[in-house]
Write a protein that holds these residues in place. Structure first.
Motif, mmCIF file in Angstrom:
data_model
loop_
_atom_site.group_PDB
_atom_site.id
_atom_site.type_symbol
_atom_site.label_atom_id
_atom_site.label_comp_id
_atom_site.label_asym_id
_atom_site.label_seq_id
_atom_site.Cartn_x
_atom_site.Cartn_y
_atom_site.Cartn_z
ATOM 1 N N LEU B 306 -0.210 -4.312 3.049
ATOM 2 C CA LEU B 306 0.767 -4.455 1.962
ATOM 3 C C LEU B 306 2.044 -5.125 2.463
ATOM 4 O O LEU B 306 2.518 -6.104 1.866
ATOM 5 C CB LEU B 306 1.082 -3.080 1.373
ATOM 6 N N VAL B 307 2.608 -4.612 3.582
ATOM 7 C CA VAL B 307 3.858 -5.180 4.100
ATOM 8 C C VAL B 307 3.660 -6.646 4.470
ATOM 9 O O VAL B 307 4.465 -7.517 4.117
ATOM 10 C CB VAL B 307 4.351 -4.374 5.321
ATOM 11 N N ILE B 313 4.588 -13.611 1.122
ATOM 12 C CA ILE B 313 4.848 -14.333 -0.127
ATOM 13 C C ILE B 313 6.321 -14.731 -0.229
ATOM 14 O O ILE B 313 6.656 -15.803 -0.725
ATOM 15 C CB ILE B 313 4.435 -13.458 -1.327
ATOM 16 N N GLY B 314 7.185 -13.865 0.305
ATOM 17 C CA GLY B 314 8.609 -14.116 0.128
ATOM 18 C C GLY B 314 9.253 -15.024 1.162
ATOM 19 O O GLY B 314 10.422 -15.356 1.028
ATOM 20 N N ARG B 315 8.533 -15.408 2.217
ATOM 21 C CA ARG B 315 9.186 -16.191 3.289
ATOM 22 C C ARG B 315 9.435 -17.622 2.837
ATOM 23 O O ARG B 315 8.662 -18.171 2.042
ATOM 24 C CB ARG B 315 8.332 -16.231 4.552
ATOM 25 N N ALA B 323 3.780 -15.391 10.349
ATOM 26 C CA ALA B 323 4.093 -14.191 11.129
ATOM 27 C C ALA B 323 3.811 -12.950 10.290
ATOM 28 O O ALA B 323 3.168 -12.004 10.752
ATOM 29 C CB ALA B 323 5.548 -14.214 11.588
ATOM 30 N N TYR B 324 4.273 -12.948 9.010
ATOM 31 C CA TYR B 324 3.989 -11.802 8.139
ATOM 32 C C TYR B 324 2.501 -11.709 7.865
ATOM 33 O O TYR B 324 1.933 -10.611 7.800
ATOM 34 C CB TYR B 324 4.788 -11.897 6.838
ATOM 35 N N SER B 325 1.860 -12.867 7.692
ATOM 36 C CA SER B 325 0.426 -12.859 7.455
ATOM 37 C C SER B 325 -0.304 -12.196 8.626
ATOM 38 O O SER B 325 -1.288 -11.486 8.432
ATOM 39 C CB SER B 325 -0.042 -14.290 7.246
ATOM 40 N N SER B 326 0.227 -12.398 9.870
ATOM 41 C CA SER B 326 -0.365 -11.760 11.045
ATOM 42 C C SER B 326 -0.334 -10.247 10.934
ATOM 43 O O SER B 326 -1.289 -9.568 11.311
ATOM 44 C CB SER B 326 0.404 -12.148 12.303
ATOM 45 N N ILE B 327 0.791 -9.709 10.420
ATOM 46 C CA ILE B 327 0.896 -8.259 10.263
ATOM 47 C C ILE B 327 -0.203 -7.783 9.319
ATOM 48 O O ILE B 327 -0.915 -6.818 9.587
ATOM 49 C CB ILE B 327 2.285 -7.876 9.707
ATOM 50 N N TYR B 459 -0.324 -16.385 -0.858
ATOM 51 C CA TYR B 459 0.598 -17.063 0.070
ATOM 52 C C TYR B 459 -0.012 -18.305 0.688
ATOM 53 O O TYR B 459 0.697 -19.262 1.006
ATOM 54 C CB TYR B 459 1.212 -16.103 1.107
ATOM 55 N N ALA B 460 -1.358 -18.313 0.830
ATOM 56 C CA ALA B 460 -1.983 -19.527 1.361
ATOM 57 C C ALA B 460 -1.816 -20.676 0.362
ATOM 58 O O ALA B 460 -1.503 -21.810 0.743
ATOM 59 C CB ALA B 460 -3.460 -19.271 1.640
ATOM 60 N N THR B 461 -1.989 -20.362 -0.911
ATOM 61 C CA THR B 461 -1.805 -21.386 -1.953
ATOM 62 C C THR B 461 -0.365 -21.878 -1.954
ATOM 63 O O THR B 461 -0.093 -23.073 -2.072
ATOM 64 C CB THR B 461 -2.131 -20.797 -3.342
#
Lengths: 143, 535
Positions: B306-307, B313-315, B323-327, B459-461
């Motif tokens: 979730l985080v 999405i917000g970056r 980096a967030y996607s890695s989390i 977020y990929a889109t």
């Protein structure tokens, strides 16, 4: 006055390290402490200009300073010694880092001396510790 | 034969020393660094084939460093699980080094870039190979010391702040780990992992009381989760990943994170699983440390998805999104591990779930390695990675964009790319878990996986539409992409496709790894402790 005593203690710690408390790391740290005492009391160039009586060129950056270059070489030499002592045993078919020792009898004054190959490894560690700590200390103090 | 176990480690440490010695000759240093990385890939492949995968291979091998017998000396073990992780490290390591040669400027190269990179790889290799708990701590430190320098590498305000945060977190983590390792030594009387597994299986024979192991293992779980960047230990990740040089970020996300996952799997499933200990912590009850691991790691995985998903999405920068996607993606790895922990020890589900986690780890290493390297290439060409300033890259440099497209599709999980199988197996494990115990954990995991998959598509889109489609912006118009860098990206994209297309042998490798991870008795046998008189 304390500096020679510190150096002697550090070398004795280094030499006994493979079967008593001590060793390359702690000996190296103590040697560094002796050098740092001199640097605190005088300055980075005192060893070269005051003790060895050499000219010290000024003006270059601290990374190019001759003392720092020497310490960096020492660190590198230490790493090579450590790796070499590890590979040494492999040449005669033992696993990596295998150590051995021999007892030598009939030596004047000492009578019996134990020669351990672990001392070579410890020498590498000693050089790495002294080289890296003195590089850090001299660069940070030079900033 | 068993020398092959230590060969990768020796190659990488020797390369580190050689590159340090050649610091004054940048060109020779680069060549040595690449040769060392190629040699590393070579030794890893030979060792994995000869010892684990080949037809005449024994399946696993052990090396007693310094000729000290286990459990007194340091034991290196190459089994299926270590082999799988080493293969990931070798692939991402080689790609990152090749990319670095075309990416790192001469001034930056002088600041010990290549020696440090190989020390990072040495730390990872040692952590995957060691069969000794304290030695694992030492390799963690080797890995961390190198990565501290890399996070602070560019010396900007951002990098200094990020590295300080990273340093404080990890020094605290290392202290905790040392306490836990010391506690386990005091409890079980050994540091050798195989010996520990043996003693925990029959505590009465050794006169030990294993009760503290649950609490100590929880400490270790916190440390490993910190290394893996799982929520709630994730907050060093975005800053550190955006501060480090791109090829190093590819290594940090692709490989060093997996060391945390590897350590959780190795210690819990190979070592602690043997113990029967009554667990009664904060409402969790059970008879094994795994009963504690399952809900805790499951919750961490769900929270990470979730985080990571909402954060990405917000970056507003490419690096931040990934980096967030890695989390989030580490959450996708943690959930199958948690399902495996909750599963029946004798059933097939445990092995399937661990294999799913490993396949996802492989997918994440390849896809995220590719994407972080592309961020480096884009930044190098356009001097920015702000999504607002990017646009139209697809028309400007189609090859680079094609590689990114493959990476993004793999992230979303489109067949036949590697990511499809990663996600497919993770869902498969969750559904099987739901079918076997219909518990809250599996249901929650399934919902989180679905939500995570949807967020990934979002977020990929957004990255693709914002950065690569549309009208060329000013920054993109003047950009010139370095062809050497693109070659590495294309090779990685090809790997993502090929691993997916020829997935069958990869899955068998992952199954071998999962079997090795779960068979604690076989692990004790390899190290040569069974049949002895003990202690």
């Amino acid at each position: 006055m304390t500096v020679p005593i510190v150096l002697v203690v550090s070398i004795s710690l280094f030499l006994q390290g493979h079967n008593l408390p001590g060793g390359g790391f702690i000996g190296g740290v103590l040697t560094t402490a002796a050098f740092v005492l001199i640097y605190v009391a005088y300055n980075l160039d005192f060893l070269e200009s005051g003790v060895l009586g050499r000219e010290v060129e000024t003006g270059t950056s601290i990374f190019e300073h001759r003392t720092v270059t020497a310490y960096r070489r020492m660190l590198l030499a230490g790493l090579v010694v450590v790796l070499g002592s590890g590979f040494g045993g492999m040449i005669i078919g033992d696993p990596f880092l295998t150590q051995g020792y021999v007892h030598l009898d009939g030596i004047p004054i000492y009578h019996e001396v134990e020669l351990a190959s672990a001392l070579v490894f410890d020498l590498g560690v000693y050089l790495v510790v002294v080289g890296s700590l003195l590089t850090i200390v001299s660069v940070v103090s030079g900033e | 034969m068993s020398r092959l176990v230590i060969a990768p480690l020796l190659v990488v440490v020797t390369t580190a020393v050689l590159t340090l010695a050649l610091g004054r000759r940048p060109r020779v240093q680069r060549a040595t660094s690449v040769a060392g990385a190629v040699g590393y890939v070579g030794t890893v492949s030979v060792a994995v084939w000869a010892l684990v995968l080949g037809e005449t291979a024994p399946g696993a091998a052990v090396y007693q460093v310094g000729d000290w017998p286990a459990p007194f000396g340091i034991t290196l073990v190459l089994d299926g699980l270590s082999a799988f992780m080493l293969t990931i490290a070798a692939g991402v390591g080689l790609a990152s080094i090749l990319f670095s040669v075309r990416y790192v400027t001469p001034e930056n190269q002088r600041v010990y870039y290549h020696p440090l990179f190989h020390m990072l790889l040495a730390g990872v290799t040692g952590a995957f190979l060691t069969g000794d708990l304290f030695n694992l701590f030492v390799w963690f430190e080797v890995m961390l010391v190198a990565s501290y320098v890399f996070v602070a590498f560019y010396g900007t305000d951002h990098a200094t702040a990020a590295s300080f945060r990273y340093l404080v977190m990890n020094v605290f983590g290392s202290a905790l780990m040392l306490v836990a390792v010391g506690g386990l030594y005091a409890t079980t009387g050994t540091l050798n992992m195989a010996d520990m597994a043996r003693r925990l299986a029959t505590p009465d024979a050794y006169g030990i009381d294993p009760a503290p192991v649950v609490g100590l293992s929880a400490l270790l779980l916190a440390v490993f989760a910190l290394k893996a960047g799982l929520v709630p230990f994730q907050f060093w990740v975005p800053a550190a990943y955006t501060a480090a040089p791109a090829p190093v970020t590819a290594m940090l996300a692709g490989v060093t994170k997996k060391v945390g996952i590897y350590a959780i799997v190795r210690l819990y499933f190979t070592v602690f699983a043997a113990a029967t200990i009554p667990v009664d912590v904060a409402g969790l009850t059970g008879t094994s440390p795994l009963d504690f691991l399952a809900p805790v790691l499951g919750a961490m995985g769900v929270a990470s998805i979730l985080v990571g998903g909402f954060g990405a999405i917000g970056r507003d920068r490419l690096g931040g999104v990934f980096a967030y996607s890695s989390i989030g993606q580490v959450g996708f790895i943690a959930i199958p591990v948690a399902i495996a922990a909750a599963a029946d020890p004798t059933g097939a589900l445990r092995g399937v779930a661990i294999a799913a986690a490993l396949v996802f780890a492989l997918h994440h290493a390849l896809a995220k390695g590719l994407l972080f390297l592309s961020v480096g290439a884009v930044e190098d060409a356009t001097k920015t990675d702000r999504l607002r300033d990017l646009g139209g890259l697809a028309g400007h440099s189609p090859v680079l964009s094609g590689a990114v497209f493959v990476g993004l599709c793999s992230l979303i999980g489109l067949p036949p790319l590697t990511g499809f199988f990663g996600k497919f197996l993770a869902f498969d494990a969750a559904i099987r878990g739901l079918a076997s115990d219909s518990g809250l954990l599996s249901a929650l995991a399934l919902v989180a996986l679905l939500l995570g998959a949807a967020l990934t598509i979002l977020y990929a889109t957004r990255v693709w539409v914002g950065g690569f489609w549309g009208r060329e912006t000013a920054a993109v118009e003047v950009a010139s992409v370095e062809s050497g860098q693109v070659t590495v990206l294309v090779a990685l994209a090809a790997a993502v496709v090929l691993v997916g297309v020829g997935f069958d042998p990869i899955y068998r490798f992952a199954e071998t790894a999962a079997t090795a991870a779960l068979d604690g008795e076989a692990y004790v046998d390899i190290v040569g402790l069974n049949g002895g008189d003990g202690a």
